[in-house]
Design a protein around this motif. Structure first.
Motif, short mmCIF file in Angstrom:
data_model
loop_
_atom_site.label_atom_id
_atom_site.label_comp_id
_atom_site.label_asym_id
_atom_site.label_seq_id
_atom_site.Cartn_x
_atom_site.Cartn_y
_atom_site.Cartn_z
N GLU A 1 -5.03 -9.02 1.75
CA GLU A 1 -6.42 -9.16 1.39
C GLU A 1 -6.89 -10.56 1.77
OE1 GLU A 1 -7.79 -7.23 -2.37
OE2 GLU A 1 -8.36 -6.46 -0.41
N MET B 1 -7.80 -2.98 6.76
CA MET B 1 -6.61 -2.32 7.33
C MET B 1 -6.70 -2.20 8.85
SD MET B 1 -5.44 0.73 4.82
CE MET B 1 -5.05 0.36 3.10
N TYR C 1 -6.39 8.44 5.20
CA TYR C 1 -6.27 7.67 3.95
C TYR C 1 -7.57 7.71 3.15
CZ TYR C 1 -2.23 5.34 6.19
OH TYR C 1 -1.04 5.05 6.81
N THR D 1 -7.55 -1.44 -2.59
CA THR D 1 -8.13 -0.30 -1.87
C THR D 1 -9.11 0.49 -2.74
OG1 THR D 1 -6.28 1.07 -2.59
CG2 THR D 1 -6.04 -0.02 -0.45
N TYR E 1 -15.76 6.37 -1.79
CA TYR E 1 -14.55 6.29 -0.98
C TYR E 1 -14.80 6.98 0.35
CZ TYR E 1 -12.32 4.99 -5.37
OH TYR E 1 -11.99 4.34 -6.53
N TYR F 1 -0.23 -4.53 2.94
CA TYR F 1 -1.68 -4.63 3.03
C TYR F 1 -2.10 -5.99 2.49
CZ TYR F 1 -6.61 -4.15 1.90
OH TYR F 1 -7.96 -4.37 1.79
N ILE G 1 -9.58 5.64 0.75
CA ILE G 1 -9.69 4.25 0.29
C ILE G 1 -11.17 3.83 0.37
CG2 ILE G 1 -7.36 3.42 0.89
CD1 ILE G 1 -8.39 2.63 3.63
N THR G 2 -11.48 2.63 -0.11
CA THR G 2 -12.85 2.15 0.04
C THR G 2 -13.08 1.73 1.50
OG1 THR G 2 -12.16 -0.10 -0.52
CG2 THR G 2 -13.03 1.25 -2.33
N ALA H 1 0.87 -1.18 0.00
CA ALA H 1 0.00 0.00 0.00
C ALA H 1 0.90 1.22 0.00
CB ALA H 1 -0.90 -0.01 1.24
N ALA I 1 -3.15 0.00 -3.78
CA ALA I 1 -2.52 -1.28 -3.48
C ALA I 1 -1.87 -1.80 -4.75
CB ALA I 1 -3.58 -2.27 -2.99
N ALA J 1 -11.70 -1.69 2.25
CA ALA J 1 -10.26 -1.73 2.52
C ALA J 1 -9.96 -1.21 3.92
CB ALA J 1 -9.51 -0.91 1.46
N ALA J 2 -10.70 -0.18 4.33
CA ALA J 2 -10.48 0.39 5.67
C ALA J 2 -10.75 -0.68 6.73
CB ALA J 2 -11.38 1.60 5.88
#
Ligand code: ZZB
Length: 258
Positions: A248, A78, A68, A130, A57, A246, A70-71, A5, A36, A74-75
């Motif tokens: 997944e 994270m 950040y 992300t 986002y 990062y 991001i979507t 990331a 990412a 993704a948050a």
């Protein structure tokens, strides 16, 4: 899937994003778009950063004064990987639509073009990474096809032509080319980002040839094989505070390459 990331610092918001974020972030907050990538060794060649114009986002708080873009998906991931202050907790400061971000000026670490723009790409998946993608047209056929399209139809996409026309600089030498993506796009007669099938084939060829036969032409690991340089570039970015790992959760991911 383990990604790198990358932290692309916002230097100047596009007007729509500025409007939406007004009063929602502390004075002097550092905000980053966080793509990412699987190819940290290509970061020298970044020319823009893609978002899905119709995707949602969030601006999430990562640390004191640090946010950040991001979507939400993704948050949530994270938050369980030590990226935020409190394990498992997400703090959203604002919502923003991909289209609001178009034109935002950001800093691209390691790139020959230190300042690049956020541009639209319809094929960005909300379900992967992300939702933010850094663009390396020299080595990613999808990216080369998209920037070519954007430069051709700048008005249609509502961008300035020059944002999509940054020079594509060779960064990796392979047996066939030092601009592998443009070479493959031409060879497979790809004429637009809609040529999905050929683009998938080009991407697979580019991954294979780049990884096993590529040699870096630039940067601190110039002359080293991609295979060897990849973790070194990544480490360098992480040490500089410009990137982090990062991961997944695999079962939830819809991958284009299967
Ligand atoms: C920079 C880069 C440089 C990438 C390159 C690739 C290449 P995959 O599954 O094989 O496509 N990516 C990341 N997130 C998304 C998303 N949400 N939607 C669409 N594309 C996304 O692997 C992930 C790669 O797809 C990532 O690595 C990112 O682009 C993009 F020279 O980052 B890459 C031959 C590929 N070259």
């Amino acid at each position: 899937q383990e990604y790198t990331a990358l932290k692309l610092k916002v230097l100047e918001w596009a007007p729509k994003a500025a409007e939406k974020l007004k009063g929602k972030l502390p004075e002097g907050a550092n905000v980053f778009l966080v793509p990412a990538t699987l190819r940290p060794e290509t970061m020298y060649g970044q020319t823009c950063c893609f978002v899905g114009p119709s995707l949602s986002y969030g601006v999430f708080k990562a640390a004191e004064n640090e946010y950040y873009v991001i979507t939400e998906r993704a948050a949530k991931n994270m938050a369980f990987q030590g990226a935020f202050a409190q394990e498992g907790v997400i703090e959203k400061a604002a919502d923003v639509l991909g289209s609001d971000l178009i034109g935002t000026l950001i800093n691209a670490p390691l790139s020959f073009h230190p300042q690049v723009r956020v541009l639209p790409m319809d094929t960005v998946l909300a379900t992967k990474g992300t939702g933010v993608v850094t663009s390396v047209p020299s080595d990613s056929p999808d990216d080369f096809a998209m920037v070519t399209e954007l430069a051709k139809k700048a008005d249609f996409y509502g961008i300035k032509k020059e944002w999509a026309e940054l020079e594509v600089i060779p960064i990796i030498q392979t047996p066939t080319s030092d601009l592998l993506a443009p070479y493959l796009v031409k060879k497979l007669k790809i004429s637009s980002p809609k040529d999905t099938k050929q683009l998938l084939e080009a991407k697979e060829l580019a991954y294979k040839e780049g990884f096993y036969q590529g040699v870096l032409k630039v940067g601190d690991f110039k002359g080293e094989k991609v295979e060897v340089a990849k973790p070194k570039v990544r480490e360098q970015l992480v040490k500089a505070g410009e990137a982090f790992a990062y991961c997944e959760p695999e079962n939830k991911v819809v991958s284009r390459s299967g």
